[in-house]
Design a protein around this motif. Structure first.
Motif, PDB file in Angstrom:
ATOM      1  N   LEU A 347       0.780  59.016  32.429  1.00  0.00           N
ATOM      2  CA  LEU A 347       0.335  59.133  31.041  1.00  0.00           C
ATOM      3  C   LEU A 347       0.582  57.819  30.298  1.00  0.00           C
ATOM      4  N   ALA A 348       1.781  57.272  30.449  1.00  0.00           N
ATOM      5  CA  ALA A 348       2.093  56.003  29.795  1.00  0.00           C
ATOM      6  C   ALA A 348       1.172  54.896  30.294  1.00  0.00           C
ATOM      7  N   GLY A 349       0.913  54.881  31.603  1.00  0.00           N
ATOM      8  CA  GLY A 349       0.024  53.873  32.159  1.00  0.00           C
ATOM      9  C   GLY A 349      -1.384  53.984  31.616  1.00  0.00           C
ATOM     10  N   GLY A 350      -1.884  55.205  31.504  1.00  0.00           N
ATOM     11  CA  GLY A 350      -3.219  55.406  30.958  1.00  0.00           C
ATOM     12  C   GLY A 350      -3.311  55.000  29.497  1.00  0.00           C
ATOM     13  N   LEU A 351      -2.269  55.303  28.726  1.00  0.00           N
ATOM     14  CA  LEU A 351      -2.268  54.942  27.307  1.00  0.00           C
ATOM     15  C   LEU A 351      -2.199  53.425  27.122  1.00  0.00           C
ATOM     16  N   LEU A 352      -1.399  52.755  27.946  1.00  0.00           N
ATOM     17  CA  LEU A 352      -1.328  51.301  27.865  1.00  0.00           C
ATOM     18  C   LEU A 352      -2.666  50.662  28.233  1.00  0.00           C
ATOM     19  N   THR A 353      -3.322  51.217  29.251  1.00  0.00           N
ATOM     20  CA  THR A 353      -4.636  50.703  29.617  1.00  0.00           C
ATOM     21  C   THR A 353      -5.644  50.977  28.508  1.00  0.00           C
ATOM     22  N   GLY A 354      -5.515  52.135  27.861  1.00  0.00           N
ATOM     23  CA  GLY A 354      -6.347  52.405  26.696  1.00  0.00           C
ATOM     24  C   GLY A 354      -6.100  51.391  25.594  1.00  0.00           C
ATOM     25  N   GLY A 355      -4.845  50.947  25.452  1.00  0.00           N
ATOM     26  CA  GLY A 355      -4.543  49.892  24.494  1.00  0.00           C
ATOM     27  C   GLY A 355      -5.256  48.596  24.832  1.00  0.00           C
ATOM     28  N   ALA A 356      -5.377  48.302  26.132  1.00  0.00           N
ATOM     29  CA  ALA A 356      -6.134  47.117  26.547  1.00  0.00           C
ATOM     30  C   ALA A 356      -7.600  47.246  26.141  1.00  0.00           C
ATOM     31  N   CYS A 357      -8.155  48.447  26.297  1.00  0.00           N
ATOM     32  CA  CYS A 357      -9.538  48.697  25.845  1.00  0.00           C
ATOM     33  C   CYS A 357      -9.665  48.451  24.344  1.00  0.00           C
ATOM     34  N   ALA A 358      -8.672  48.904  23.590  1.00  0.00           N
ATOM     35  CA  ALA A 358      -8.703  48.737  22.138  1.00  0.00           C
ATOM     36  C   ALA A 358      -8.663  47.261  21.756  1.00  0.00           C
ATOM     37  N   VAL A 359      -7.878  46.468  22.472  1.00  0.00           N
ATOM     38  CA  VAL A 359      -7.807  45.028  22.190  1.00  0.00           C
ATOM     39  C   VAL A 359      -9.176  44.381  22.400  1.00  0.00           C
ATOM     40  N   LEU A 360      -9.833  44.703  23.514  1.00  0.00           N
ATOM     41  CA  LEU A 360     -11.143  44.117  23.801  1.00  0.00           C
ATOM     42  C   LEU A 360     -12.189  44.588  22.792  1.00  0.00           C
ATOM     43  N   LEU A 361     -12.141  45.871  22.441  1.00  0.00           N
ATOM     44  CA  LEU A 361     -13.088  46.402  21.459  1.00  0.00           C
ATOM     45  C   LEU A 361     -12.853  45.779  20.086  1.00  0.00           C
ATOM     46  N   GLY A 362     -11.579  45.639  19.715  1.00  0.00           N
ATOM     47  CA  GLY A 362     -11.266  45.037  18.427  1.00  0.00           C
ATOM     48  C   GLY A 362     -11.759  43.611  18.337  1.00  0.00           C
ATOM     49  N   GLU A 363     -11.618  42.840  19.415  1.00  0.00           N
ATOM     50  CA  GLU A 363     -12.114  41.467  19.415  1.00  0.00           C
ATOM     51  C   GLU A 363     -13.626  41.433  19.262  1.00  0.00           C
ATOM     52  N   ARG A 364     -14.308  42.356  19.939  1.00  0.00           N
ATOM     53  CA  ARG A 364     -15.774  42.388  19.855  1.00  0.00           C
ATOM     54  C   ARG A 364     -16.233  42.793  18.455  1.00  0.00           C
ATOM     55  N   LEU A 365     -15.572  43.782  17.848  1.00  0.00           N
ATOM     56  CA  LEU A 365     -15.947  44.205  16.490  1.00  0.00           C
ATOM     57  C   LEU A 365     -15.665  43.103  15.482  1.00  0.00           C
ATOM     58  N   SER A 366     -14.564  42.414  15.664  1.00  0.00           N
ATOM     59  CA  SER A 366     -14.240  41.304  14.772  1.00  0.00           C
ATOM     60  C   SER A 366     -15.291  40.210  14.861  1.00  0.00           C
ATOM     61  N   ARG A 367     -15.751  39.945  16.073  1.00  0.00           N
ATOM     62  CA  ARG A 367     -16.794  38.941  16.265  1.00  0.00           C
ATOM     63  C   ARG A 367     -18.095  39.372  15.576  1.00  0.00           C
ATOM     64  N   ALA A 368     -18.404  40.675  15.670  1.00  0.00           N
ATOM     65  CA  ALA A 368     -19.630  41.173  15.044  1.00  0.00           C
ATOM     66  C   ALA A 368     -19.559  41.047  13.522  1.00  0.00           C
ATOM     67  N   ARG A 369     -18.372  41.284  12.953  1.00  0.00           N
ATOM     68  CA  ARG A 369     -18.225  41.159  11.500  1.00  0.00           C
ATOM     69  C   ARG A 369     -18.386  39.718  11.046  1.00  0.00           C
ATOM     70  N   VAL A 370     -17.871  38.777  11.847  1.00  0.00           N
ATOM     71  CA  VAL A 370     -17.991  37.373  11.490  1.00  0.00           C
ATOM     72  C   VAL A 370     -19.439  36.920  11.525  1.00  0.00           C
ATOM     73  N   ARG A 371     -20.188  37.404  12.508  1.00  0.00           N
ATOM     74  CA  ARG A 371     -21.603  37.040  12.602  1.00  0.00           C
ATOM     75  C   ARG A 371     -22.406  37.591  11.439  1.00  0.00           C
ATOM     76  N   GLY A 372     -22.027  38.783  10.965  1.00  0.00           N
ATOM     77  CA  GLY A 372     -22.765  39.386   9.854  1.00  0.00           C
ATOM     78  C   GLY A 372     -24.049  40.008  10.343  1.00  0.00           C
ATOM     79  N   PRO A 373     -24.751  40.761   9.487  1.00  0.00           N
ATOM     80  CA  PRO A 373     -26.004  41.404   9.859  1.00  0.00           C
ATOM     81  C   PRO A 373     -27.091  40.374  10.094  1.00  0.00           C
ATOM     82  N   ARG A 374     -28.068  40.749  10.891  1.00  0.00           N
ATOM     83  CA  ARG A 374     -29.171  39.860  11.186  1.00  0.00           C
ATOM     84  C   ARG A 374     -29.881  39.439   9.903  1.00  0.00           C
TER      85      ARG A 374
END
Length: 380
Positions: A347-374
């Motif tokens: 369970l702890a291992g799965g949650l930590l790996t889920g945290g890794a997913c959150a880090v990657l998703l957060g970086e991608r969303l942050s990048r999308a916000r910086v780019r702004g809408p088309r």
């Protein structure tokens, strides 16, 4: 590829030779286990400092040196008659491996056109994964029938072949002039996200994987013989996952990393939730194995793109973080094992790996916000 196979086999070989080495050197089995733990910690600590210290040395000379260290340390280990000598030889090999994974990726991919670099890195990863599927089992069998020094000496022979080939054929160039010396799209924020995700996913994976035998026996109810077969299936899934992912690296370098981390999270959380049912346990075990190898490979490939400076330094940082995660995961799993049982470790291992997913998703969303809408004036 042969060098990658040899180094990874060397790293994990004591796992299969715990009892023969223990009996031969008259030390506890736990002390032999430290040969693996100490190896991983050394790689984690030494990767970045060594890569930085030797950043001006031509890569051909560096690779020749680390392979020579592998050969010498393996020969010393094969002739060791005391635990101290064996431990020192292992630590020398670990120092060589720390530098090997920092420089071998840029050197190998630099020999090919940029459009094929993902497949080249995939080939190295396939060879490394074969160590778990073929190298360690074969070394274990040979060590139990002919004595543990025999497979260790055989590692030295394989390393010597790699040494001669590298010394004779690899071009010599200044490190800054290597074709893959710098990232194709330097990005400090993405670099930090990939390193953090690699550390979290490694910690999560090894919090559970270290105690997989106990899980499959105590939770899933498999017999000892079946557990051995399932370990082989886990290794085969890892190899298959690396091979399949390698074909996609050149087209989808960052999505491939996110997908591998997500599959690992699903596999580990699935084992926690449904591991008591044998069929479900096998399905989620295969998913976990199929993601374990690709996570490291895709993170290394991402470094070749987003490294904010030299790729060898970036790869060393990523390898160090991943190996630190392995050590942290094994320690965390052991702590949870005593408090909440082996299911809690997954369970702890799965949650930590889920945290890794959150880090990657957060970086991608942050990048999308910086780019702004088309069509907006947002910075691209």
């Amino acid at each position: 590829m042969l060098a990658a196979f040899t180094f990874n086999t060397t790293e994990s070989l004591p796992i299969g030779l715990l009892e023969p080495v223990s009996a031969s050197l008259r030390v506890p089995v736990s002390a032999v286990g430290l040969l693996v733990t100490g190896y991983g910690v050394t790689v984690a600590v030494a990767s970045l400092p060594l890569a930085h210290a030797l950043r001006a040395v031509p890569r051909r000379h560096v690779l020749t040196g680390v392979l020579a260290a592998l050969v010498v340390s393996s020969l010393v280990a094969a002739q060791a008659t005391s635990y101290g000598v064996l431990l020192l030889a292992r630590l020398l090999t670990a120092l060589a491996q720390a530098l090997f994974w920092a420089v071998t990726g840029p050197v190998a991919v630099g020999l090919f056109a940029p459009g094929a670099r993902g497949r080249v890195l995939g080939a190295l990863s396939v060879a490394g994964s074969l160590a778990l599927v073929l190298g360690v089992p074969a070394g274990t069998w040979l060590g139990r029938h002919a004595g543990w020094p025999v497979p260790v000496a055989l590692v030295a022979a394989l390393g010597f072949v790699s040494l001669v080939t590298t010394a004779a054929l690899l071009p010599t160039a200044r490190p800054d002039d290597e074709p893959a010396a710098y990232g194709t799209g330097p990005d400090t924020r993405r670099f930090k996200a990939v390193v953090a995700a690699g550390f979290l996913s490694a910690t999560g994976a090894f919090a559970g994987y270290t105690y997989l035998t106990a899980f499959l026996g105590d939770v899933s109810g498999f017999s000892a013989d079946t557990v051995s077969a399932l370990f082989a299936a886990f290794g085969a899934a890892c190899l298959a996952g690396v091979g399949a992912t390698a074909a996609l690296l050149d087209r989808f370098p960052y999505p491939a990393l996110a997908a591998a981390v997500a599959v690992q999270a699903v596999g580990m959380l699935g084992l926690y939730a449904a591991g008591g049912r044998p069929v479900a346990a096998v399905v989620f075990l295969v998913l976990t194995g199929g993601a374990l190898g690709p996570v490291f490979m895709t993170a290394q490939n991402a470094m070749l793109h987003c490294a904010p400076g030299r790729t060898d330094i970036a790869l060393a940082a990523n390898s160090g973080a991943y190996n630190a995660g392995i050590a942290a995961g094994a320690a965390l799993g052991g702590l949870i094992l005593s408090l909440a049982g082996v299911r809690g470790a997954f369970l702890a291992g799965g949650l930590l790996t889920g945290g890794a997913c959150a880090v990657l998703l957060g970086e991608r969303l942050s990048r999308a916000r910086v780019r702004g809408p088309r069509g907006s004036s947002g910075t691209p």
